[in-house]
Design a protein around this motif. Structure first.
Motif: not given
Length: 127
Positions: A25-27, A37-48, A50-55
């Protein structure tokens, strides 16, 4: 030299691990998020949601290893890293986006089927 005939239905086929990773599901959500388009880590975490930073970090690392996601680190202060789909990752956009749309379109049917099943099947039926 002949090309091997890969078959995900065969337990020893290496394509099975790729399928398992793509079906995660996370993939799927990361690929859908990066489709724009490209996203930074924080933007991805916001977009997805419920996903933890580690996952997220672990999944991105796995996807980078498999050639699905590219990671670009910029030599700036503060440091900046962006993630984007590679050419191989782009081939997953359509099928995974379609799966996401299917999930949204048919969730009411799925929830209704679950409720119907749960009313029919009691825990005693499994003992």
């Amino acid at each position: 030299m002949s090309v091997p005939a890969w078959n995900v239905m065969v337990a020893t086929c290496p394509s099975r691990t790729s399928l398992a990773k793509i079906a995660n599901k996370w993939t799927a959500m990361i690929v859908i998020a990066l489709s724009g388009g490209p996203l930074r880590f924080g933007e991805l975490r916001e977009a997805v949601d419920g996903i933890s930073g580690k996952v997220l970090a672990d999944t991105l690392r796995d996807l980078e290893r498999d050639g699905i996601v590219g990671r670009t680190a910029y030599d700036e202060m503060p440091p900046r890293v962006e993630y984007e789909l590679t050419a191989l990752g782009q081939t997953l956009r359509e099928p995974l986006t379609a799966l996401g749309l299917w999930a949204e379109e048919y969730i009411e049917d799925v929830m209704s089927a679950r409720e119907s099943y749960d009313r029919r099947v009691t825990p005693a039926a499994f003992t």
